[in-house]
Scaffold this active site. Structure first.
Site, short mmCIF file in Angstrom:
data_model
loop_
_atom_site.label_atom_id
_atom_site.label_comp_id
_atom_site.label_asym_id
_atom_site.label_seq_id
_atom_site.Cartn_x
_atom_site.Cartn_y
_atom_site.Cartn_z
N ASP A 130 -9.71 23.59 -17.52
CA ASP A 130 -10.67 23.62 -16.44
C ASP A 130 -11.36 24.99 -16.41
OD1 ASP A 130 -11.61 22.27 -13.90
OD2 ASP A 130 -10.78 24.11 -13.04
N GLU A 146 -14.04 23.25 -20.29
CA GLU A 146 -15.37 23.44 -19.73
C GLU A 146 -15.86 24.84 -20.10
OE1 GLU A 146 -15.53 21.04 -15.56
OE2 GLU A 146 -14.18 22.75 -15.56
#
Ligand code: CA
Length: 648
Positions: A324, A353
């Site tokens: 993340d 990400e």
């Protein structure tokens, strides 16, 4: 501050003694406090003995050996820094009581489900062979339509149920049986480490959260277990889930959120105040957008992340990790994670990400952040979500804007770049190789693909069967599964999953979030279309090419709205040539195929706007191809198609 390299922090249990070790160079005293239960509100709650830990100035580590069998007792540390004593669970907890407030002394051997020692990782040869399906544990089986038994709905154990059917009616498979049939290779689980937001003690309140608020990184979340009070249960049930997926031939990827913790009043700050977070001018930086950012570049924070990843890989047999807000983490740490996993097996998946919520608040230089611009500094097997492909395909994630699938050709070069996994020098390159690019058009964040398409067309009937909407969805699916890179979808994208327009459902109820398995029935043709595309991908090696060989061999043709390309294949026992054509307009389009090698005289169509799979639908002659409106064509050269058919 002095660092400690060994991986024996936390508590180490044996039958006759337990060793407690904590790294905290600034503390003036640490005691371990034992308890009978994980919280004071349980029956038999009792405070037991406490023991002082001894400091070793050479390592910064406090430790004590407590004799006797401490199994299943709970504990906290009382850490004194600058005259202030604070109680905390262990930073290195491997087991905790309810809501993660107290750690538990655990004999991990006893948490292994039957057959666990024979359980093996499920890997694919190259990351580009993976077909990823992203799901939240609650969403997976939270609806009665899942057919899962009421006690296991929304829990880890739902994954252990087989032969489930829609509403238990016995006809159409759901859950794991459905996934086997769909053909995905990996389930990506949204946070399953212990997070703060859901009160584990009161499941009747029906709280829901995605779980991007980490409390204890090395412990499974309790609310997905059948008993969050007994620290052993969540571990055993989590392992049972992994084993069940492995038994079904499906790998398990964990969504890990090492970029921030739930709050700064965490076990990290209570154990070593101010060490684990990035600060500037006495203020917590906030590139995560969640109030703090974990200082991955500091020795002990980096060690922590590394050891945590290895722990999940080895103790829980996790097969891949999704980071993340990976942009908050420094590139050195990400490369070290890759190297550490490679020592076990190079086939672990790593992706994340490549952005932050606020780069200006990152606290490390731009050159060190794991963002797309720095992809060249990373291993080609640390992959990044290709958001520019996503946006070019469907428009901005939450508004009514349109992308390629709805007829917008302005960003067509981002579409072509994405088909080539951003690995081609000719088209907006940032990835070294296709293995570095996650090719996708939906994820848990933002509107579902279905809801986004509806919004862009100003339709509010989420159960519509509007042909045009389904055609757009199919165009998107065909673009994702025929592209280079690692294909990824949000669970249920293939069944027109809707959250009724909720673009940020992180704490919305299950009635919004849970997968409605009835849609497998009502959108059967769409589900079959995805299934067919996955089959095609598995049967044509160049689509899954880990190097840039396919990228270089692909010959593109576009007239500004149609995209067509040919991909030759030299893999023995497979078709020789594939042509893929997209038409996003409402008229028939004509395009002439080209290739770096010889083109066939006629083609076998295996995918149209209606259907996809390995079977012949019809044939066409020549290389001037008419593409019907709003559709995809996938063609195979007739000679190799017939040759392989004959050899069957
Ligand atoms: Ca929790």
């Amino acid at each position: 501050m002095i660092s400690y390299k060994k991986n024996d922090l936390g508590c180490t249990y044996t039958f006759d003694r337990t060793i407690f070790k904590v790294w905290s160079p600034n503390a003036s005293g640490i005691r371990v406090q034992l308890y009978k239960t994980g919280s004071d509100s349980e029956p038999n709650a009792q405070k037991l003995e406490s023991y002082a830990l001894t400091y070793d100035k050479n390592t910064g580590v406090w430790s004590v050996t407590v004799y006797g069998d401490l199994k299943n007792l709970y504990y906290t540390y009382l850490v004194t820094v600058n005259g202030v004593t604070r109680e905390t669970q262990d930073v290195y907890s491997k087991a905790v009581g309810v809501n993660g407030q107290r750690s538990m002394v655990c004999d991990l051997q006893e948490t292994n489900p039957k057959g666990w020692n024979a359980d093996k990782h499920v890997f694919v040869e190259h990351s580009t062979d993976a077909v990823i399906w992203e799901v939240h544990v609650g969403d997976f089986s939270g609806s009665p339509s899942s057919g899962v038994s009421p006690e296991n709905r929304g829990k880890y154990l739902a994954f252990t149920e087989r032969k489930t059917t829609i509403n238990n009616q016995g006809d159409i498979p759901t859950c794991v049986d459905y996934l086997v049939n769909l053909g995905i290779t990996h389930v990506h689980l949204n946070p399953v480490y212990d997070f703060d937001s859901v009160d584990e003690a009161h499941p009747e309140s029906g709280e829901y959260n995605w779980g991007y608020d980490p409390a204890n990184y090395n412990v499974p979340e309790g609310s997905y277990s059948s008993n969050p009070f007994d620290g052993n249960v969540r571990i055993r049930e989590f392992k049972s889930m992994v084993k069940a997926l492995h038994d079904a031939g499906i790998g398990v990827i964990m969504d890990v959120v090492y970029n921030h913790t739930s709050s700064t009043d965490s076990c990290f700050n209570r154990t070593v105040p101010d060490y684990y977070y990035r600060k500037y001018d006495g203020r917590y930086l906030n590139s995560s957008g969640c109030g703090n950012v974990f200082a991955s570049e500091k020795d002990m924070a980096r060690n922590y992340i590394l050891n945590s990843v290895l722990y999940w890989a080895e103790e829980y047999h996790i097969d891949g990790f999704r980071f993340d807000l990976m942009g908050c983490i420094d590139t050195t740490t990400m490369n070290l994670i890759r190297l550490a996993l490679d020592e076990i097996d190079p086939r672990f998946l790593i992706y994340g990400e490549p952005w932050t919520a606020n780069l200006g608040e990152n606290g490390i230089s731009f050159e060190d952040a794991t963002v797309k611009e720095n992809a060249f500094k990373l291993s080609s097997r640390v992959a990044m979500f290709n958001d520019s492909f996503r946006n070019a395909l469907k428009g901005n994630t939450d508004d009514a804007s349109i992308g390629y699938i709805q007829g917008n050709n302005h960003n067509i070069y981002y579409v072509i770049s994405g088909i080539l996994a951003c690995s081609s020098d000719t088209f907006l390159k940032w990835a070294k190789k296709p293995t570095q690019c996650v090719t996708y058009n939906s994820a848990h964040d933002n509107l579902t693909l279905w809801d986004k398409i509806l919004k862009s067309q100003n339709i509010t009937d989420y159960d519509t069967h509007d042909e045009n909407i389904i055609a757009m969805n199919k165009l998107s699916a065909a673009l994702v599964y025929t592209s280079q890179g690692i294909p990824f979808i949000l669970a249920g994208e293939e069944m027109a999953r809707t959250k009724h327009g909720d673009h940020n459902s992180y704490k919305s109820p299950l009635s919004i979030n849970a997968i409605d398995w009835e849609r497998v029935r009502s959108y059967k043709n769409l589900v079959e279309y995805y299934k067919g595309l996955i089959e095609i991908r598995k049967h044509y090696t160049p689509l899954r090419e880990p190097t840039t060989v396919t990228v270089s061999n692909t010959y593109f043709e576009t007239d500004g709205h149609c995209i067509a390309y040919t991909i030759p294949n030299i893999t023995h026992g497979e078709w020789d040539m594939m042509a893929i054509l997209f038409n996003n307009s409402h008229n028939v389009a004509k395009i002439t195929l080209k290739s770096h090698t010889t083109l066939p005289h006629s083609w076998v169509i295996i995918t149209t706007g209606d259907k996809s799979g390995l079977e012949e639908l019809r044939r066409i002659d020549g290389n001037d191809i008419n593409i019907p409106p709003m559709s995809t064509l996938i063609l195979i050269d007739d000679k190799s198609f017939d040759r392989l058919k004959d050899s069957k």
